[in-house]
Design a protein around this motif. Structure first.
Motif, PDB file in Angstrom:
ATOM      1  N   ARG A   1       3.510  10.976 -10.016  1.00  0.00           N
ATOM      2  CA  ARG A   1       3.428  10.703 -11.450  1.00  0.00           C
ATOM      3  C   ARG A   1       4.343  11.618 -12.255  1.00  0.00           C
ATOM      4  O   ARG A   1       4.919  11.216 -13.251  1.00  0.00           O
ATOM      5  CB  ARG A   1       2.000  10.871 -11.953  1.00  0.00           C
ATOM      6  CG  ARG A   1       1.066   9.836 -11.446  1.00  0.00           C
ATOM      7  CD  ARG A   1       1.203   8.595 -12.256  1.00  0.00           C
ATOM      8  NE  ARG A   1       0.186   7.650 -11.818  1.00  0.00           N
ATOM      9  CZ  ARG A   1       0.309   6.366 -11.939  1.00  0.00           C
ATOM     10  NH1 ARG A   1       1.392   5.863 -12.443  1.00  0.00           N
ATOM     11  NH2 ARG A   1      -0.625   5.567 -11.531  1.00  0.00           N
TER      12      ARG A   1
ATOM     13  N   GLN B   1       8.922  10.766 -11.761  1.00  0.00           N
ATOM     14  CA  GLN B   1       9.119   9.324 -11.633  1.00  0.00           C
ATOM     15  C   GLN B   1      10.581   8.931 -11.502  1.00  0.00           C
ATOM     16  O   GLN B   1      10.878   7.884 -10.942  1.00  0.00           O
ATOM     17  CB  GLN B   1       8.501   8.606 -12.823  1.00  0.00           C
ATOM     18  CG  GLN B   1       7.001   8.594 -12.785  1.00  0.00           C
ATOM     19  CD  GLN B   1       6.413   7.763 -13.897  1.00  0.00           C
ATOM     20  OE1 GLN B   1       7.137   7.211 -14.724  1.00  0.00           O
ATOM     21  NE2 GLN B   1       5.109   7.675 -13.931  1.00  0.00           N
TER      22      GLN B   1
ATOM     23  N   GLN C   1       0.831  -1.202   0.000  1.00  0.00           N
ATOM     24  CA  GLN C   1       0.000   0.000   0.000  1.00  0.00           C
ATOM     25  C   GLN C   1       0.864   1.251   0.000  1.00  0.00           C
ATOM     26  O   GLN C   1       0.550   2.234  -0.679  1.00  0.00           O
ATOM     27  CB  GLN C   1      -0.932   0.007   1.200  1.00  0.00           C
ATOM     28  CG  GLN C   1      -2.046  -1.001   1.097  1.00  0.00           C
ATOM     29  CD  GLN C   1      -2.889  -1.064   2.369  1.00  0.00           C
ATOM     30  OE1 GLN C   1      -2.516  -0.519   3.396  1.00  0.00           O
ATOM     31  NE2 GLN C   1      -4.022  -1.738   2.271  1.00  0.00           N
TER      32      GLN C   1
ATOM     33  N   SER D   1       2.344   1.689  -3.524  1.00  0.00           N
ATOM     34  CA  SER D   1       1.338   2.153  -4.484  1.00  0.00           C
ATOM     35  C   SER D   1       0.934   3.597  -4.216  1.00  0.00           C
ATOM     36  O   SER D   1       0.676   4.364  -5.147  1.00  0.00           O
ATOM     37  CB  SER D   1       0.109   1.248  -4.464  1.00  0.00           C
ATOM     38  OG  SER D   1      -0.560   1.352  -3.227  1.00  0.00           O
ATOM     39  N   LEU D   2       0.899   4.018  -2.948  1.00  0.00           N
ATOM     40  CA  LEU D   2       0.582   5.404  -2.618  1.00  0.00           C
ATOM     41  C   LEU D   2       1.677   6.343  -3.114  1.00  0.00           C
ATOM     42  O   LEU D   2       1.388   7.369  -3.738  1.00  0.00           O
ATOM     43  CB  LEU D   2       0.409   5.576  -1.113  1.00  0.00           C
ATOM     44  CG  LEU D   2       0.167   7.001  -0.631  1.00  0.00           C
ATOM     45  CD1 LEU D   2      -1.192   7.489  -1.114  1.00  0.00           C
ATOM     46  CD2 LEU D   2       0.262   7.082   0.871  1.00  0.00           C
TER      47      LEU D   2
ATOM     48  N   TRP E   1       3.821   5.761  -5.513  1.00  0.00           N
ATOM     49  CA  TRP E   1       3.843   5.742  -6.974  1.00  0.00           C
ATOM     50  C   TRP E   1       2.708   6.583  -7.553  1.00  0.00           C
ATOM     51  O   TRP E   1       2.886   7.279  -8.547  1.00  0.00           O
ATOM     52  CB  TRP E   1       3.747   4.303  -7.470  1.00  0.00           C
ATOM     53  CG  TRP E   1       4.096   4.192  -8.910  1.00  0.00           C
ATOM     54  CD1 TRP E   1       3.246   4.111  -9.958  1.00  0.00           C
ATOM     55  CD2 TRP E   1       5.412   4.181  -9.471  1.00  0.00           C
ATOM     56  NE1 TRP E   1       3.936   4.033 -11.130  1.00  0.00           N
ATOM     57  CE2 TRP E   1       5.266   4.068 -10.864  1.00  0.00           C
ATOM     58  CE3 TRP E   1       6.685   4.238  -8.924  1.00  0.00           C
ATOM     59  CZ2 TRP E   1       6.344   4.027 -11.725  1.00  0.00           C
ATOM     60  CZ3 TRP E   1       7.755   4.185  -9.787  1.00  0.00           C
ATOM     61  CH2 TRP E   1       7.583   4.085 -11.160  1.00  0.00           C
ATOM     62  N   SER E   2       1.539   6.540  -6.930  1.00  0.00           N
ATOM     63  CA  SER E   2       0.413   7.316  -7.461  1.00  0.00           C
ATOM     64  C   SER E   2       0.580   8.810  -7.210  1.00  0.00           C
ATOM     65  O   SER E   2       0.112   9.627  -7.983  1.00  0.00           O
ATOM     66  CB  SER E   2      -0.899   6.827  -6.847  1.00  0.00           C
ATOM     67  OG  SER E   2      -0.931   7.120  -5.459  1.00  0.00           O
ATOM     68  N   ARG E   3       1.240   9.196  -6.131  1.00  0.00           N
ATOM     69  CA  ARG E   3       1.444  10.610  -5.811  1.00  0.00           C
ATOM     70  C   ARG E   3       2.527  11.259  -6.667  1.00  0.00           C
ATOM     71  O   ARG E   3       2.511  12.459  -6.869  1.00  0.00           O
ATOM     72  CB  ARG E   3       1.830  10.785  -4.338  1.00  0.00           C
ATOM     73  CG  ARG E   3       0.793  10.336  -3.374  1.00  0.00           C
ATOM     74  CD  ARG E   3      -0.297  11.333  -3.308  1.00  0.00           C
ATOM     75  NE  ARG E   3      -1.300  10.859  -2.368  1.00  0.00           N
ATOM     76  CZ  ARG E   3      -2.309  11.558  -1.974  1.00  0.00           C
ATOM     77  NH1 ARG E   3      -2.478  12.765  -2.440  1.00  0.00           N
ATOM     78  NH2 ARG E   3      -3.180  11.059  -1.138  1.00  0.00           N
TER      79      ARG E   3
END
Length: 89
Positions: free
Chosen positions: A27, A30, A17, A20-21, A23-25
């Motif tokens: 963008r 990277q 989690q 993924s958090l 990685w999503s924040r």
């Protein structure tokens, strides 16, 4: 045949989690995340390289070989994409 998800099998849910958090924040930025994940993965690879060296390699050399391997794989993937999808570049 049953498909096994290796990430769910080996990583606890909290770590998945968190990754993924993050990685999503991030963008837009990277590259720092990729470098961080590579160094974290090198924590697993470097001891394997060090153990395979049979005590001949120094720890610093094992780390360098691990990072060099990641750079070589990234370069191969990049060149593969450039050769087979030249319209993107």
């Amino acid at each position: 045949m049953k498909r096994v998800d290796l990430l769910e099998k080996f990583l606890p849910m909290d770590i998945m989690q968190a990754v993924s958090l993050i990685w999503s924040r991030c963008r837009k930025q990277q590259m720092p995340i990729v470098i961080f994940m590579t160094l974290c993965l090198n924590l697993v690879i470097a001891p394997v390289v060090y153990a395979a060296g049979g005590g001949i390699l120094e720890r610093r050399s094992a780390w360098a070989i691990g990072i060099l391997g990641f750079v070589a794989v990234a370069l191969v993937i990049y060149l593969f994409v450039v050769v087979f999808q030249p319209e993107r570049f």
